[in-house]
Design an enzyme around this catalytic site. Structure first.
Site, PDB file in Angstrom:
ATOM      1  N   LYS A 192      10.588 -16.373  -9.950  1.00 23.62           N
ATOM      2  CA  LYS A 192       9.807 -15.312 -10.571  1.00 23.62           C
ATOM      3  C   LYS A 192       8.754 -15.907 -11.500  1.00 23.62           C
ATOM      4  O   LYS A 192       9.056 -16.765 -12.330  1.00 23.62           O
ATOM      5  CB  LYS A 192      10.729 -14.367 -11.354  1.00 23.62           C
ATOM      6  CG  LYS A 192       9.984 -13.265 -12.075  1.00 23.62           C
ATOM      7  CD  LYS A 192      10.930 -12.397 -12.903  1.00 23.62           C
ATOM      8  CE  LYS A 192      10.145 -11.367 -13.701  1.00 23.62           C
ATOM      9  NZ  LYS A 192      11.033 -10.530 -14.537  1.00 23.62           N
TER      10      LYS A 192
ATOM     11  N   ASP B 298      -4.229  -6.733   4.860  1.00 24.90           N
ATOM     12  CA  ASP B 298      -5.257  -7.637   5.376  1.00 24.90           C
ATOM     13  C   ASP B 298      -5.121  -9.042   4.810  1.00 24.90           C
ATOM     14  O   ASP B 298      -5.632 -10.003   5.391  1.00 24.90           O
ATOM     15  CB  ASP B 298      -6.650  -7.098   5.042  1.00 24.90           C
ATOM     16  CG  ASP B 298      -6.948  -5.786   5.757  1.00 24.90           C
ATOM     17  OD1 ASP B 298      -6.465  -5.623   6.893  1.00 24.90           O
ATOM     18  OD2 ASP B 298      -7.652  -4.933   5.188  1.00 24.90           O
TER      19      ASP B 298
ATOM     20  N   ASN C 278       0.855  -1.189   0.000  1.00 23.95           N
ATOM     21  CA  ASN C 278       0.000   0.000   0.000  1.00 23.95           C
ATOM     22  C   ASN C 278       0.891   1.238   0.000  1.00 23.95           C
ATOM     23  O   ASN C 278       2.106   1.134   0.160  1.00 23.95           O
ATOM     24  CB  ASN C 278      -0.931  -0.019   1.210  1.00 23.95           C
ATOM     25  CG  ASN C 278      -0.163  -0.095   2.515  1.00 23.95           C
ATOM     26  OD1 ASN C 278       0.524   0.828   2.910  1.00 23.95           O
ATOM     27  ND2 ASN C 278      -0.268  -1.246   3.195  1.00 23.95           N
TER      28      ASN C 278
ATOM     29  N   LYS D 172     -14.624  -0.318  14.744  1.00 24.56           N
ATOM     30  CA  LYS D 172     -13.319  -0.901  15.071  1.00 24.56           C
ATOM     31  C   LYS D 172     -12.948  -0.642  16.530  1.00 24.56           C
ATOM     32  O   LYS D 172     -12.365  -1.503  17.201  1.00 24.56           O
ATOM     33  CB  LYS D 172     -12.247  -0.336  14.150  1.00 24.56           C
ATOM     34  CG  LYS D 172     -12.381  -0.779  12.694  1.00 24.56           C
ATOM     35  CD  LYS D 172     -11.314  -0.133  11.816  1.00 24.56           C
ATOM     36  CE  LYS D 172     -11.468  -0.583  10.364  1.00 24.56           C
ATOM     37  NZ  LYS D 172     -10.458   0.053   9.476  1.00 24.56           N
TER      38      LYS D 172
ATOM     39  N   LYS E 130     -12.488  -4.241  18.555  1.00 27.74           N
ATOM     40  CA  LYS E 130     -11.097  -4.637  18.791  1.00 27.74           C
ATOM     41  C   LYS E 130     -10.607  -4.319  20.205  1.00 27.74           C
ATOM     42  O   LYS E 130      -9.428  -4.448  20.503  1.00 27.74           O
ATOM     43  CB  LYS E 130     -10.188  -3.963  17.756  1.00 27.74           C
ATOM     44  CG  LYS E 130     -10.541  -4.335  16.315  1.00 27.74           C
ATOM     45  CD  LYS E 130      -9.617  -3.690  15.303  1.00 27.74           C
ATOM     46  CE  LYS E 130     -10.064  -4.016  13.895  1.00 27.74           C
ATOM     47  NZ  LYS E 130      -9.129  -3.527  12.852  1.00 27.74           N
TER      48      LYS E 130
ATOM     49  N   PHE F 148      -5.519   2.890  14.379  1.00 30.40           N
ATOM     50  CA  PHE F 148      -5.730   3.870  13.313  1.00 30.40           C
ATOM     51  C   PHE F 148      -6.729   3.275  12.319  1.00 30.40           C
ATOM     52  O   PHE F 148      -6.692   2.064  12.047  1.00 30.40           O
ATOM     53  CB  PHE F 148      -4.422   4.192  12.590  1.00 30.40           C
ATOM     54  CG  PHE F 148      -3.696   5.376  13.148  1.00 30.40           C
ATOM     55  CD1 PHE F 148      -3.556   6.537  12.404  1.00 30.40           C
ATOM     56  CD2 PHE F 148      -3.159   5.336  14.425  1.00 30.40           C
ATOM     57  CE1 PHE F 148      -2.886   7.634  12.920  1.00 30.40           C
ATOM     58  CE2 PHE F 148      -2.488   6.425  14.952  1.00 30.40           C
ATOM     59  CZ  PHE F 148      -2.349   7.582  14.186  1.00 30.40           C
TER      60      PHE F 148
END
Length: 398
Positions: free
Chosen positions: A289, A279, A210, A339, A343, A325
């Site tokens: 490869k 995730d 990301n 969340k 959590k 976050f």
């Protein structure tokens, strides 16, 4: 939290003096008021006019010492009365000796003798000079008297030698200055911060990741350290120089991030989960490869990674604070509040990563700080400013 301060900068005549305008610019950009004492030899490396322009203050030179036109100001007294911090950078072997022996025959020397404020010294010189017993004795004397003397870096020196004696990079200088100026209101606290992205490999040359730059997590780590906390930073791959005096645990994958956070789970006061953790990961990672096929693409089979914040929430002790976050693109507040509850978090910091000047890879951020029993707080600013506000809110939970 760091407020704007008065910094007295003594510049002596080493080649590293040419770097001081860049440091001064960074300090004034941060809002600090800077005044400079420039030794006569330092004027060979840096212009008083440049420093005066950047600081918007008079640059004090050797010719001003006991001069009739400035005698009424008694500069070696008035300057230290004005200052919050006295920085010697770069400090040559001669300047170290002047400071250590109390030689008051120059403006810089007499100012040092008169000083009662915290002192931060950055030696920079030839490696053989630095290693001399007399120089090391002067450094030891200054440390014994309460000065913070920062070790120079090693590398190729301007004189052509290679060894220890280089002035540290600007971000390191700023980090030490920031630390010296900041109230230690988190002293005694152990804070763990996660930062940056994770990489989930597909084959030896490709991975899923990301756009996280790690800037928010690193800002939190630096702010916590400056406020006196003992900080552990668990970091994915980022292009940021690690902050000074912080324990770094480098990781690559979400599984490594989980293992690293669990290794700290029994010994923290605050855990701040600022990393952008993947995730999903590949069910099977190719050992070679994967070659492009002429008839089109290929499919990846993914498996769900463990939710690190949720795993930590299950084992969190009563006296520990767990902060998550939520990087969202829609329904930001609703998703973040879900969340927070699911959590077992004490606080969650939510932000819309699609918003302008916020989210991934920016130097600024806009976030909402959400706790269980208080209204959400919106904060906008540089990531360091946002980090300090987050820490203020965490402090209120102790």
């Amino acid at each position: 939290m760091l407020t704007k301060k008065h910094i007295l900068l003594g510049i002596s005549g080493g080649i590293a003096a040419y770097k001081m305008p860049d440091l001064v610019h960074a300090l004034t950009k941060a809002g600090h008021d800077v005044k400079v004492i420039l030794t006569k030899s330092a004027e060979s490396f840096v212009s008083p006019l440049v420093l005066a322009t950047l600081t918007k203050n008079k640059v004090w030179r050797e010719e001003d010492f006991l001069a009739p036109s400035y005698g009424y100001q008694i500069p070696h007294i008035s300057l230290v009365e004005w200052a919050d911090l006295f920085v010697l950078c770069p400090a040559t072997a001669n300047t170290l000796h002047v400071a250590a022996t109390g030689d008051a025959s120059t403006l810089l020397g007499s100012t040092f003798v008169a000083n009662t404020k915290p002192v931060l010294i950055f030696p920079a010189m030839n490696c053989n000079m630095l290693a001399k017993e007399t120089v090391q004795n002067d450094i030891a004397t200054l440390k014994q008297r309460g000065a913070t003397v920062v070790d120079p870096d090693a590398g190729l020196l301007a004189c052509g030698y290679e060894g220890k004696g280089r002035l540290p990079a600007k971000n390191v200088l700023l980090d030490f200055i920031n630390y010296a100026l900041t109230e230690k209101d988190l002293s005694g606290k152990k804070i763990v911060v996660t930062a940056g992205p994770t990489h989930e490999y597909i084959d030896p040359v490709r991975f899923i990741s990301n756009p996280s730059s790690g800037k928010m997590g690193y800002a939190l780590a630096m702010a916590a350290r400056a406020r006196g906390a003992e900080v552990t930073l668990i970091s994915g791959h980022v292009d940021i120089v690690p902050p000074a005096d912080i324990r770094i645990i480098s990781i690559t994958s979400a599984k490594e991030m989980l293992d690293a956070t669990l290794s700290c789970a029994n010994d923290y006061n605050v855990m701040i989960k600022a990393a952008a953790v993947g995730d999903y990961s590949c069910k099977q990672v190719a050992t070679q490869k994967i070659k492009r096929e002429s008839k089109g693409g290929f499919s990846l089979q993914l498996k769900e990674n463990k939710d690190i914040a949720a795993e930590l929430g299950k084992i969190k002790k009563q006296n520990q604070i767990l902060v998550g976050f939520a990087a969202e693109t829609n329904d930001v507040m609703q998703n973040a509040k879900k969340k927070l509850a699911s959590k077992n978090l004490d606080m969650i910091v939510a932000n819309d990563v699609t918003a302008q000047n916020a989210g991934f890879a920016t130097d600024t951020n806009t976030v909402h700080i959400i706790t269980k029993n208080a209204p959400a707080t919106e904060v906008t600013g540089t990531k360091l400013e946002v980090a300090n506000t987050i820490l203020d809110n965490i402090k209120a939970l102790f």
